[in-house]
Design an enzyme around this catalytic site. Structure first.
Site, PDB file in Angstrom:
ATOM      1  N   CYS A   1      81.938  -1.858  41.485  1.00  0.00           N
ATOM      2  CA  CYS A   1      82.928  -2.803  40.980  1.00  0.00           C
ATOM      3  C   CYS A   1      82.242  -4.001  40.309  1.00  0.00           C
ATOM      4  O   CYS A   1      81.636  -3.871  39.265  1.00  0.00           O
ATOM      5  CB  CYS A   1      83.862  -3.216  42.119  1.00  0.00           C
ATOM      6  SG  CYS A   1      85.345  -4.086  41.633  1.00  0.00           S
ATOM      7  N   HIS A   2      82.316  -5.174  40.930  1.00  0.00           N
ATOM      8  CA  HIS A   2      81.653  -6.369  40.405  1.00  0.00           C
ATOM      9  C   HIS A   2      80.213  -6.511  40.912  1.00  0.00           C
ATOM     10  O   HIS A   2      79.520  -7.458  40.555  1.00  0.00           O
ATOM     11  CB  HIS A   2      82.447  -7.625  40.779  1.00  0.00           C
ATOM     12  CG  HIS A   2      83.735  -7.781  40.034  1.00  0.00           C
ATOM     13  ND1 HIS A   2      84.863  -7.054  40.342  1.00  0.00           N
ATOM     14  CD2 HIS A   2      84.068  -8.566  38.993  1.00  0.00           C
ATOM     15  CE1 HIS A   2      85.835  -7.394  39.523  1.00  0.00           C
ATOM     16  NE2 HIS A   2      85.381  -8.315  38.691  1.00  0.00           N
TER      17      HIS A   2
END
Length: 169
Positions: A103-104
């Site tokens: 994800c991030h």
């Protein structure tokens, strides 16, 4: 079995921590949570997961670990403001140790300036940031580039966990 460093602070994506944690521990790997301060409790952004930091970043030596795990959510963006987490993370790429970022999570690697020429993916809002960091970006559930495993969202956890575990075999 491998010793895996997990760097995170509060506001991590709950399932992007708990699912890989369960997969890693299920295969006998040891996971150590590294945060800003030993003993501090960190909480997922959905309030579903809480964890106590095992080792403060000031006492963490990346040479003590075989792999790095970076859960997503807002945590990686917060961590990259602290140069100690950036340098800690950079060690794993430079020493060709496995790195798992979902994800991030790759935001920490963007700041460490270690993605140039690497194949990666991440959450859609950071794809342009990854391109600007010199990475070759793909919109796929999991991308493996040497020792680096990246995925986009919680929907990709099955593939992310599978490929992360493959790196530790």
């Amino acid at each position: 079995m491998s010793k895996v460093a997990c760097v995170m602070t509060s506001m991590f994506e709950d399932s992007e921590y708990t699912s890989p944690l369960d997969a890693l521990k299920g295969e006998g790997h040891e996971v150590t949570v590294i945060g800003s301060e030993q003993g501090k409790e960190v909480e997922g952004k959905n309030g579903e997961a809480k964890e106590t930091v095992d080792v403060g970043i000031g006492d963490a030596d990346p040479a003590d670990y075989d792999a790095l795990f970076i859960p997503g959510g807002f945590s990686p963006d917060l961590l990259r403001a602290d140069e100690r987490f950036v340098e800690f993370s950079k060690h794993f790429i430079l020493k060709d140790k496995p790195v798992f970022a979902i994800c991030h999570g790759p935001q920490l690697l963007i700041t460490a300036d270690v993605l140039r020429g690497r194949k990666v993916t991440g959450f859609k809002s950071i794809l342009m940031d990854l391109r600007h960091a010199g990475a070759n970006v793909f919109d796929e559930e999991v991308v493996v580039c040497g020792n680096l495993v990246t995925s986009r969202t919680p929907d990709d956890l099955k593939a992310f966990n599978r490929e992360s575990l493959n790196q530790l075999k």
